[in-house]
Design a protein around this motif. Sequence first.
Motif, mmCIF file in Angstrom:
data_model
loop_
_atom_site.group_PDB
_atom_site.id
_atom_site.type_symbol
_atom_site.label_atom_id
_atom_site.label_comp_id
_atom_site.label_asym_id
_atom_site.label_seq_id
_atom_site.Cartn_x
_atom_site.Cartn_y
_atom_site.Cartn_z
ATOM 1 N N UNK A 1 50.012 -10.386 7.303
ATOM 2 C CA UNK A 1 48.553 -10.573 7.260
ATOM 3 C C UNK A 1 47.857 -9.726 8.322
ATOM 4 N N UNK A 2 46.876 -8.938 7.871
ATOM 5 C CA UNK A 2 45.987 -8.236 8.810
ATOM 6 C C UNK A 2 44.819 -9.169 9.121
ATOM 7 N N UNK A 3 44.518 -9.271 10.397
ATOM 8 C CA UNK A 3 43.428 -10.141 10.841
ATOM 9 C C UNK A 3 42.477 -9.293 11.679
ATOM 10 N N UNK A 4 41.209 -9.261 11.285
ATOM 11 C CA UNK A 4 40.226 -8.515 12.074
ATOM 12 C C UNK A 4 39.524 -9.452 13.042
ATOM 13 N N UNK B 1 37.584 -0.397 17.982
ATOM 14 C CA UNK B 1 36.417 -0.164 18.843
ATOM 15 C C UNK B 1 36.374 -1.336 19.826
ATOM 16 N N UNK B 2 35.494 -1.281 20.804
ATOM 17 C CA UNK B 2 35.406 -2.386 21.770
ATOM 18 C C UNK B 2 35.012 -3.701 21.093
ATOM 19 N N UNK B 3 34.418 -3.597 19.908
ATOM 20 C CA UNK B 3 34.035 -4.840 19.227
ATOM 21 C C UNK B 3 34.844 -5.075 17.940
ATOM 22 N N UNK B 4 35.982 -4.372 17.809
ATOM 23 C CA UNK B 4 36.816 -4.552 16.610
ATOM 24 C C UNK B 4 38.272 -4.233 16.929
ATOM 25 N N UNK B 5 39.089 -5.278 16.952
ATOM 26 C CA UNK B 5 40.542 -5.122 17.068
ATOM 27 C C UNK B 5 41.152 -5.668 15.774
ATOM 28 N N UNK B 6 42.265 -5.103 15.364
ATOM 29 C CA UNK B 6 42.981 -5.606 14.184
ATOM 30 C C UNK B 6 44.383 -6.036 14.634
ATOM 31 N N UNK B 7 44.797 -7.201 14.172
ATOM 32 C CA UNK B 7 46.107 -7.746 14.517
ATOM 33 C C UNK B 7 46.886 -7.928 13.216
ATOM 34 N N UNK B 8 48.155 -7.523 13.192
ATOM 35 C CA UNK B 8 48.982 -7.754 12.008
ATOM 36 C C UNK B 8 50.082 -8.748 12.379
ATOM 37 N N UNK B 9 50.087 -9.889 11.674
ATOM 38 C CA UNK B 9 51.011 -10.980 11.999
ATOM 39 C C UNK B 9 52.034 -11.185 10.874
ATOM 40 N N UNK B 10 53.094 -11.937 11.186
ATOM 41 C CA UNK B 10 54.145 -12.223 10.206
ATOM 42 C C UNK B 10 53.632 -13.121 9.075
#
Lengths: 129, 363
Positions: free
Chosen positions: B53-56, B105-114
């Motif tokens: 899952x990609x989480x913004x 960007x400073x106001x947007x990180x994306x995390x990819x989890x299991x």
Amino acid sequence: MDIPTNLKYTKSHEWVRLEDDGSVTIGITQHAQELLGDMVFAEIPQVGRKLKQREECAVVESVKAAADVYAPISGEVTAVNSELQSAPEKINQDAYAAWLFKLKPTNTADLDGLLDAAGYQKVLESEAH
Amino acid sequence: MLKTTPLNQTHRAMNAKMVDFGGWDMPLHYGSQLDEHHKVRSDAGMFDVSHMLAVDIKGESTRAFLRQLFANNVDKLTQPGKALYSCMLNPQGGVIDDLIIYFLTESWFRVVVNAGTADKDMAWMQARRNELAPGLEITPRRDLAMIAVQGPNARAKVWQVIAGSQAVTENLKLFQATTFDQYFIARTGYTGEDGFEIILPATDAANFWNALHAAGVAPAGLGARDTLRLEAGMNLYGQDMDEAANPLESGLGWTVDLKSERDFIGKQALLATPVTQQLIGLLLLDRGVLRSHQKVIAHHDGTEAEGEITSGGFSPTLNQSIALARLPSQVSAGDEVQVVVRDKMLRAKVVKYPFVRNGKSLI
């Protein structure tokens, strides 16, 4: 799936062939090798070992899992397919040619208790449900 | 009812052997796991990893929030597109999940989890957000698909398929990402080979997959994914670490930033807990196959110490069985240990991992 009609089978997916000299040859079925996937290891009983019917006597291991092989009938191991030690993938290539070991049956009548191709087909169908 | 990825029908059309993988209907292999493994090491293979899952995470204070949320330090991310591998810990220092963070960007990180932990991760992140940074938006992106293209020829094949992508991605360093048209292209992976992990709209996934296939990229299933990551010495969540495991005893010390002043969830527990075990590699000397949960017996200065294999299997590249094992800290590379395999004691050599990188044995 084609199940050879000249062989006998067990519910635990071994095949058994009665040879002209009265010995029996044992392997694992096409269905078993498909379930297990690529074979990487086979541990086969020593020649001379006496086996009781349904005794755990060999192990085949695939990339996925280890599976026990059970003696379909009682008897004494008379030959092993040592080729499988270096090339276990032969089981994937042709499960009915890549035999594991041969037994001298204690009682040839034990063979009568095994499944024929139609009976084994029913086992596979019931497992699929 | 199993969950499916946007490529489910595509896998079935390619005769994949499908399995229930933590509630997802996923391809185990497309004929031979070993062939797929070798194809990735020698050429190029592709994996459907859309179950992950990609989480913004968006909002002005995103970086400050992630500084507290993750054990690795997001302040290492200074350049847009840069990625960081981290654990997310609970207050006891146990591992809730391991993940990759992309700084966009400073106001947007994306995390990819299991995949298996996605629901738990979302709940945890939202609860911490509510406490620490209520203004942030946390959005799960199930509208996206993910395809990993891995192998020495993987990048060239992607360039062939996505016209114009070479110019913008050929200078990406490892653990760097960029966007191009509808594609999010990261030079990351889980195989120990070069390649990209590509995030794209779910609706484009099947066409992209088929185009890669036409370009000679072999479909590869979860079976090969596991043997490749084990050879590459990469941890698998749920096996090599979980909520009961200390990351410092799971080979993840390099991802835990204890040096900076920064406080993060789990830090105090880690500082207060002595480290007595380590994750280390095993190479089986006897014939057989190492598997997870097998017991390992080590002898050291006349005393016997026990450990356990966390991930084991057959290494197609080394043609030998390998494992990751959690063993007492005093055991070191070069030692010989015994592994209990069914009714036998097999000999194994303790080695540093990774076992394989970029197609070559490191053993």
